[in-house]
Design a protein around this motif. Structure first.
Motif, PDB file in Angstrom:
ATOM      1  N   THR A 424       0.848  -1.184   0.000  1.00 21.77           N
ATOM      2  CA  THR A 424       0.000   0.000   0.000  1.00 21.77           C
ATOM      3  C   THR A 424       0.887   1.238   0.000  1.00 21.77           C
ATOM      4  O   THR A 424       2.084   1.161   0.258  1.00 21.77           O
ATOM      5  CB  THR A 424      -0.918   0.025   1.231  1.00 21.77           C
ATOM      6  N   ASN A 426       1.039   5.555   1.172  1.00 14.93           N
ATOM      7  CA  ASN A 426       0.451   6.594   2.024  1.00 14.93           C
ATOM      8  C   ASN A 426      -0.057   7.742   1.152  1.00 14.93           C
ATOM      9  O   ASN A 426       0.422   8.873   1.224  1.00 14.93           O
ATOM     10  CB  ASN A 426       1.489   7.085   3.029  1.00 14.93           C
ATOM     11  N   GLY A 430      -5.598   4.846  -1.140  1.00 13.84           N
ATOM     12  CA  GLY A 430      -5.285   3.862  -0.114  1.00 13.84           C
ATOM     13  C   GLY A 430      -5.608   2.449  -0.532  1.00 13.84           C
ATOM     14  O   GLY A 430      -6.058   1.644   0.280  1.00 13.84           O
ATOM     15  N   CYS A 461      -2.948   5.233   3.283  1.00 18.85           N
ATOM     16  CA  CYS A 461      -2.835   3.951   3.964  1.00 18.85           C
ATOM     17  C   CYS A 461      -1.423   3.733   4.493  1.00 18.85           C
ATOM     18  O   CYS A 461      -0.452   3.826   3.731  1.00 18.85           O
ATOM     19  CB  CYS A 461      -3.209   2.805   3.028  1.00 18.85           C
ATOM     20  N   ASN A 477      -7.526   1.460   5.891  1.00 21.01           N
ATOM     21  CA  ASN A 477      -6.656   2.596   5.620  1.00 21.01           C
ATOM     22  C   ASN A 477      -7.063   3.730   6.555  1.00 21.01           C
ATOM     23  O   ASN A 477      -7.770   3.528   7.524  1.00 21.01           O
ATOM     24  CB  ASN A 477      -6.694   2.986   4.139  1.00 21.01           C
TER      25      ASN A 477
END
Length: 817
Positions: A424, A426, A430, A461, A477
């Motif tokens: 994943t 950020n 997400g 996330c 998330n």
């Protein structure tokens, strides 16, 4: 989009995941050089080493005693579409990532622990059991021997570890508190038959310098930072260590029976990427230091990963380290000359490393972040020998900062030996991405997004992923919705009446609820599914009555028939719901009204068709395009539809203006659902184009008109309405012979005044109005006949063609002679 009525759940189905088990328990994965193998278990985020816990235990970061997120059994990412099993499941704000134990999920939010049925998403049990608060809930709880363990913070007491009964969710104990924030992963380890828990405390990055300046000169000089161990039996402290300069932030420990090893901050309150961080190796039962490496560059923001005799970890200074560790916990040191050697080496990747790496068969997969989203990447490194500037094999650009720990799936039986890195970022939305890597690959591929949360579920996330042994992925998330993702079980569903007429269904594997229209000529509906494998079974229920594998639903005389299509493969079960709405010969409604470009079915430019609404318009059309496609279809298959020109409609292909009321001919009929396509052209691209759509019921008793407007004229700029003027005060009136003279004081914001004279107090008889626009003097004489008169005045302001009046003054009574 051209569909009858849109579905109610908007969770996208995107190219896929394959969880055939991003973690399943299919045996061991070994890199060929490690003394340790990685063995999968049923309720694991990744396959974890056997021997320390049962299949239902989730004892440490990545559920791997090596913190190494390697798993077996996963399909390739283009093998299926990912399907969201639930709707919206949200237990609270700042919820911990989900923890899987058997058939349940466990999460915590604030002081409440939740037990969730992982098949349905329903909360089975919750208890406000925690003494402290899980705060921002960055890491999942752990579970061992029937007990849940969480890191919390209690006001005035500090960071602590708490134990909660796994069945009742009632508290068992909480440890003493330690100053600092609980930002580090929690690890459980059973040694000599007893359980121990390990974690640390730290300080938020943006608060470090402010905190250290406040602490300068004090007795403890910043001893907010601890790493500690407590007994899993009663929460009593076994040992603790403190560092006056460094903290332990997101720096999870790798724990064996012989040592516990973890990284630290660098002790520099002004920078995350300077020298000074430390890796410590301690006795896991006493906390006595075995070995340390000092002066490393950058804060550690990830758990230490172990593979065989080596530890791997990255720092905020952009360095990725490879350090040999002995069986007794002794750490290799840099060579005296500063040259790299086979026991201690590193590579400088230039930007910060915030998440744990994954290592497998001589390769490491490392996420590298940057303040600029466009410079984030995953790097594949050769770790079969000492690291140096030539260790990078290739790198793949990614959408945002890789913060959550990735999973590396190594499907069994793949002759190419392909590995799939799931991770994943950020950054919104997400979702989940995948990178494919094969042995000896040197050229970079692309990161493919395989699942996309939508609507309120779309957020950044930083959460790890958790996957059950039956192939369902669970994660959250920053939206704090908990999501359950399964492989797609089928690719299509078609509904056809007994008359052979197809019903309009825009089926997507991730959409669960549909409403379809059938007219009163249909007695039954047949469902046909496509894309299901041999292990997938389908069954129907009609209005709550099970029909087994029979795929034909009788409609009867009811206005609505509810059909549930249940699709199962192993333990994965997905229900699709179809509500069939019957219409009669008196119905004159549309089921499709869509305006598109270039004859496409998607991208409807009109508002969504709503029952009872008959006026539809586009947003401002900015392009120079002069023709659009209008799709129409009545609810009843034998109702009639006609389209008429109203304003600014051009003769198709010939040019010229059509007279209002002229009927347009459709140019094409859709073979799938009989919808009719009309070409709508604009004679003048600077004027709105308007057409009428008339529906006549089958029995000719009812007509319904729809007005469709293509907004082409440029809207006039909005003129802001001025603020009203103040009330007129100090009004006086003097009567004379057949006249009266009115005086008043200036009202603020006024540009003029309106005087009203009448014969009665209610200003109904003999009323006369006099306007005084932009007066130089605040007085006015008005001629009047004899008699009693009533006078009032109000101010007004004019701006941009708008006039706004203020309140009337008090009424004045005067007698004209």
């Amino acid at each position: 989009m051209k569909r009858r009525i849109r579905v109610s759940i908007a969770v996208a189905a995107m190219l896929a995941f394959l969880l055939a088990g991003v973690c399943a328990f299919a045996g061991s994965v070994s890199d060929g050089s490690s003394a340790d193998s990685v063995t999968g278990r049923s309720a694991a985020a990744v396959s974890a080493s056997a021997g320390n816990s049962s299949e239902d235990d989730w004892t440490c970061f990545q559920n791997s005693e090596n913190n190494n997120g390697v798993t077996t059994r996963a399909a390739t990412p283009d093998a299926a579409h990912a399907v969201s099993l639930w709707g919206d499941v949200k237990t609270g704000n700042s919820v911990t990532p989900p923890l899987i134990v058997g058939e349940d999920l466990y999460v915590a939010s604030e002081k409440t622990v939740y037990q969730i049925d992982r098949r349905t998403g329903n909360v089975k049990k919750k208890a406000e059991a925690l003494h402290g608060d899980v705060g921002f809930a960055m890491h999942p709880m752990v579970y061992a021997d029937g007990t849940l363990y969480a890191v919390t913070n209690a006001d005035g007491e500090g960071t602590m570890i708490e134990a909660v009964d796994g069945k009742t969710l009632q508290p068992r104990w909480h440890s003493r508190g330690y100053t600092g924030l609980g930002l580090t992963q929690l690890t459980y380890r059973k040694i000599n038959g007893k359980g121990y828990l390990y974690t640390g405390t730290g300080v938020y990055d943006h608060q470090r310098q402010r905190y250290d300046e406040a602490k300068a000169g004090s007795a403890d000089n910043g001893t907010l930072r601890w790493f500690f161990c407590v007994s899993a039996e009663d929460g009593k402290t076994v040992w603790s260590v403190k560092d006056a300069e460094r903290g332990f932030y997101w720096a999870g420990a790798c724990v064996t029976d012989r040592y516990v090893v973890f990284g630290s901050d660098n002790g520099d309150p002004g920078g995350l990427d300077t020298d000074g961080s430390v890796i410590r190796s301690l006795d896991p039962l006493t906390g006595k230091e075995i070995s340390r490496v000092e002066g490393l560059k950058g804060d550690f923001r990830s758990a230490i990963v172990r593979d065989g005799d080596f530890l791997y970890a990255g720092t905020m200074g952009g360095r990725f380290y490879r350090i040999r560790i002995g069986e007794d916990g002794t750490l290799a040191q840099p060579s005296a000359s500063g040259d790299e050697n086979g026991d201690f080496s590193y590579v400088d990747l230039g930007k910060s490393i915030r998440g744990a790496a994954v290592v497998y068969k001589g390769r490491a997969y490392v996420g590298v972040s940057s303040k600029s989203t466009g410079n984030c990447r995953y790097v594949v490194l050769d770790i079969s020998r000492a690291l140096n500037k030539n260790s990078e094999i290739y790198s793949v650009p990614v959408a945002g900062t890789p913060t959550g720990a990735p999973l590396l799936s190594v499907p069994e039986g793949d002759p190419s030996g392909a590995r799939y890195l799931y991770f994943t970022c950020n950054v919104k939305p997400g979702g989940i991405w995948c990178i494919r890597d094969v042995p000896r690959q040197t050229e970079a591929g692309a990161a493919e997004q395989v699942f996309v949360p939508e609507g309120a579920q779309a957020q950044n996330c930083i959460s790890p992923l958790a996957v059950s042994g039956d192939g369902i992925l669970y994660y959250k998330n920053d939206s704090n919705y908990i999501m359950a993702i399964a492989p797609r079980l089928l690719s299509g569903v078609k509904l056809t009446t007994d008359k052979g007429k197809p019903l309009s269904v825009s089926f997507q594997p991730g959409m669960r609820d549909y409403q379809v229209i059938a007219d009163d000529t249909a007695a039954s509906v047949k469902l046909a599914v496509s894309g299901k494998g041999g292990e997938t079974s389908c069954s129907l229920s009609v209005n709550g009555e099970e029909q087994g594998e029979t795929m034909t639903a009788k409609l009867g005389d009811a206005a609505e028939t509810k059909i549930r299509l249940r699709v199962k493969r192993g333990a994965v079960c997905v229900d699709y719901h179809f509500t069939v709405v019957r219409v009669t010969e008196k119905d004159a409604e549309l089921s499709v009204l869509s305006l598109t470009e270039d004859g496409r079915y998607d991208d409807n430019l009109l508002d969504e068709l709503t029952r009872g609404q008959d006026r539809y318009q586009t947003k401002q059309l900015e392009s120079g395009k002069d023709t659009y496609s209008l799709w129409v279809l009545p609810l009843h298959s034998e109702a009639e539809v006609h389209v008429y020109a109203r304003e600014n409609v051009r003769v198709p292909e010939k040019g010229g203006l059509l007279k209002a009321g002229s009927e347009l001919d459709y140019i094409w009929r859709d073979e799938m659902d009989d919808s009719q396509k009309y070409v709508i052209g604009s004679a003048d691209l600077n004027k709105n184009t308007v057409v009428d759509v008339r529906v006549t019921s089958k029995d000719k008793s009812t007509t319904r008109d729809y007005l469709v407007t293509l907004n082409r004229a440029k809207p006039r700029p909005e003129v802001k309405k001025p603020a009203p003027p103040a009330k007129v005060k100090s009004v006086s009136c003097k009567a004379g012979r057949k006249k009266l003279t009115l005086k008043w004081k200036k009202a603020s914001r006024a540009t003029g005044y309106e005087i009203t004279v009448a014969k009665d107090r209610k200003f109904r008889k003999g009323k006369k109005k006099v306007r005084v626009d932009r007066p130089k003097k605040l007085t006015r004489t008005i001629r009047q006949k004899k008699g009693t008169k009533y006078v009032r005045i109000r101010a007004y302001v004019r701006s941009g063609g708008k006039t706004v009046y203020g309140p009337y003054s008090k009424t004045v009574r005067v007698k004209v002679r």
